[in-house]
Every structure is written in structure tokens, then in C-alpha cells.
Design a protein around this motif. Structure first.
Motif, PDB file in Angstrom:
ATOM      1  N   THR A  66       7.624  12.357 -12.207  1.00 22.42           N
ATOM      2  CA  THR A  66       8.524  11.228 -12.452  1.00 22.42           C
ATOM      3  C   THR A  66       8.187  10.103 -11.476  1.00 22.42           C
ATOM      4  O   THR A  66       7.673  10.364 -10.391  1.00 22.42           O
ATOM      5  N   PRO A  67       8.498   8.868 -11.832  1.00 22.86           N
ATOM      6  CA  PRO A  67       8.244   7.756 -10.902  1.00 22.86           C
ATOM      7  C   PRO A  67       9.147   7.856  -9.677  1.00 22.86           C
ATOM      8  O   PRO A  67      10.275   8.329  -9.756  1.00 22.86           O
ATOM      9  N   TRP A  68       8.627   7.407  -8.555  1.00 24.65           N
ATOM     10  CA  TRP A  68       9.402   7.383  -7.314  1.00 24.65           C
ATOM     11  C   TRP A  68      10.405   6.237  -7.402  1.00 24.65           C
ATOM     12  O   TRP A  68      10.043   5.110  -7.735  1.00 24.65           O
TER      13      TRP A  68
ATOM     14  N   ARG B  81       0.829  -1.211   0.000  1.00 28.05           N
ATOM     15  CA  ARG B  81       0.000   0.000   0.000  1.00 28.05           C
ATOM     16  C   ARG B  81       0.860   1.256   0.000  1.00 28.05           C
ATOM     17  O   ARG B  81       0.633   2.189  -0.783  1.00 28.05           O
ATOM     18  N   LEU B  82       1.870   1.305   0.857  1.00 30.00           N
ATOM     19  CA  LEU B  82       2.726   2.489   0.957  1.00 30.00           C
ATOM     20  C   LEU B  82       3.522   2.730  -0.323  1.00 30.00           C
ATOM     21  O   LEU B  82       3.623   3.866  -0.795  1.00 30.00           O
ATOM     22  N   ASN B  83       4.085   1.681  -0.883  1.00 32.23           N
ATOM     23  CA  ASN B  83       4.855   1.838  -2.128  1.00 32.23           C
ATOM     24  C   ASN B  83       3.971   2.380  -3.249  1.00 32.23           C
ATOM     25  O   ASN B  83       4.380   3.268  -4.000  1.00 32.23           O
ATOM     26  N   ALA B  84       2.755   1.863  -3.372  1.00 33.71           N
ATOM     27  CA  ALA B  84       1.841   2.326  -4.422  1.00 33.71           C
ATOM     28  C   ALA B  84       1.444   3.783  -4.195  1.00 33.71           C
ATOM     29  O   ALA B  84       1.376   4.575  -5.136  1.00 33.71           O
ATOM     30  N   GLN B  85       1.206   4.178  -2.935  1.00 28.57           N
ATOM     31  CA  GLN B  85       0.838   5.556  -2.649  1.00 28.57           C
ATOM     32  C   GLN B  85       1.988   6.512  -2.951  1.00 28.57           C
ATOM     33  O   GLN B  85       1.771   7.604  -3.477  1.00 28.57           O
ATOM     34  N   TYR B  86       3.202   6.129  -2.607  1.00 24.42           N
ATOM     35  CA  TYR B  86       4.361   6.978  -2.916  1.00 24.42           C
ATOM     36  C   TYR B  86       4.514   7.147  -4.423  1.00 24.42           C
ATOM     37  O   TYR B  86       4.817   8.231  -4.907  1.00 24.42           O
TER      38      TYR B  86
ATOM     39  N   GLU C 248       2.197   7.075  -6.761  1.00 23.71           N
ATOM     40  CA  GLU C 248       1.165   7.965  -7.284  1.00 23.71           C
ATOM     41  C   GLU C 248       1.431   9.418  -6.891  1.00 23.71           C
ATOM     42  O   GLU C 248       1.347  10.327  -7.720  1.00 23.71           O
ATOM     43  N   LEU C 249       1.767   9.671  -5.638  1.00 25.93           N
ATOM     44  CA  LEU C 249       2.009  11.039  -5.186  1.00 25.93           C
ATOM     45  C   LEU C 249       3.227  11.650  -5.881  1.00 25.93           C
ATOM     46  O   LEU C 249       3.208  12.811  -6.272  1.00 25.93           O
ATOM     47  N   HIS C 250       4.276  10.868  -6.040  1.00 29.99           N
ATOM     48  CA  HIS C 250       5.486  11.379  -6.687  1.00 29.99           C
ATOM     49  C   HIS C 250       5.202  11.742  -8.143  1.00 29.99           C
ATOM     50  O   HIS C 250       5.702  12.753  -8.650  1.00 29.99           O
ATOM     51  N   MET C 251       4.404  10.941  -8.821  1.00 31.54           N
ATOM     52  CA  MET C 251       4.032  11.247 -10.210  1.00 31.54           C
ATOM     53  C   MET C 251       3.244  12.557 -10.278  1.00 31.54           C
ATOM     54  O   MET C 251       3.480  13.387 -11.146  1.00 31.54           O
ATOM     55  N   LYS C 252       2.307  12.760  -9.343  1.00 34.17           N
ATOM     56  CA  LYS C 252       1.513  13.990  -9.331  1.00 34.17           C
ATOM     57  C   LYS C 252       2.389  15.206  -9.021  1.00 34.17           C
ATOM     58  O   LYS C 252       2.265  16.241  -9.641  1.00 34.17           O
TER      59      LYS C 252
END
Length: 168
Positions: free
Chosen positions: A94-96, A79-84, A86-90
């Protein structure tokens, strides 16, 4: 959010649900406010309250041992990896590149680091021992007159060669 539910959680909370964690005084909840609120979990423990995100603006992406216990370690890490991501892309476009490690991955990294440290210390001790033995051999072996003359004759040549390499 796609991907964060890739690992099946042991337990889930419905959006807006609050539930006390058995055997503790802490209350777990799942958010109802803001975008992606269904992805936001919370706990009333100090560990969750004072935790910061991996980068600015990621304050709500956090976990604690109680959420890991309730949902399962792998489900929380996913869950945390997926949220990071998405937020980093926004935020940055760029991808986290980071990754939150599970407890097992952290243990393996710690073991590898400890082994590397032991190997480096062993190599250092062996080099010290070897240098000490070489120094003792040099003391024991008396220099002959011919060796002394040869040393004196080659010393200026070495200095000249070093100076030539340095461009002097």
C-alpha cells in the motif's frame, strides 16, 4: 527510483563517492551495496548513525543536518519521501500515507499549534471570568419569596423528567 530527484540538489555525490563536508569532521558518502544503492546517502555523524526509520525495515532511509546542508533541505525531503513510498509499497503493498516535513513546514505547524493553544487558553479564561461574574450576580440578587417557592416546586418536576429520560 522515480521521483526522488524531482528537486534539484545543491550538490550531489557520485555512486561510491566519499567526501568530507567543509568545516566539519564528518564524511558524506553515497552507497554502492544493495538494491537502490544509488539512493542511499550516509554521514559519519551521531545523528545519522542512531536515527531510525519511520517503520520497521526503513533503517537506511534517514538523513541528518549535514546531508541537508550539502544537498539542500528540499532535495533531502523529496528523496526521503520517495524512498518511503517505494519501500512501503514493497513491504506492505500500500502507499505510505506519511510525509516527512521540511523545516519550513515544521515551523508553520508549530506556529499553528501555538496559536491554537493561545486561543484555547484565552477562551478558557473568558469562560472562567464569565462564570465568576454570573456567580457574583447571583449572590448580589436576593431571592424573593416567590422565586424560592417556584424553585422548590420545579425541582421535583426536573427530577421526574430526568428519570423518565433515563428510562427509570
Amino acid at each position: 527510483m522515480a521521483g526522488w530527484d524531482a528537486v534539484k540538489a545543491l550538490n550531489e555525490l557520485e555512486v561510491g563517492e566519499k567526501r568530507p563536508l567543509e568545516g566539519t569532521a564528518y564524511i558524506l558518502s553515497r552507497g554502492t551495496k544493495g538494491p537502490n544503492s544509488d539512493d542511499q546517502y550516509a554521514c559519519t555523524c551521531q545523528g545519522w548513525l542512531i536515527q531510525k526509520g519511520q517503520f520497521e525495515g526503513a533503517g537506511n532511509i534517514r538523513t541528518c543536518k549535514h546531508l541537508k546542508q550539502f544537498r539542500g533541505e528540499d532535495a533531502e525531503v523529496c528523496r526521503l519521501n520517495a524512498q518511503y513510498q517505494e519501500l512501503h509499497m514493497k513491504k506492505f503493498g500500500t502507499p505510505w500515507q506519511g510525509k516527512i516535513l521540511s523545516a519550513e513546514e515544521k515551523k508553520e505547524q508549530a506556529k499553528a499549534a501555538a496559536k491554537a493553544k493561545r486561543d484555547a487558553e484565552k477562551a478558557r479564561k473568558e469562560a472562567y471570568k464569565r462564570d465568576k461574574e454570573n456567580a457574583e450576580e447571583a449572590k448580589e440578587k436576593p431571592a424573593t419569596a416567590a422565586e424560592k417557592v417556584e424553585k422548590k416546586a420545579t425541582a421535583p418536576k426536573k427530577k421526574i423528567a430526568k428519570a423518565a429520560k433515563a428510562g427509570k
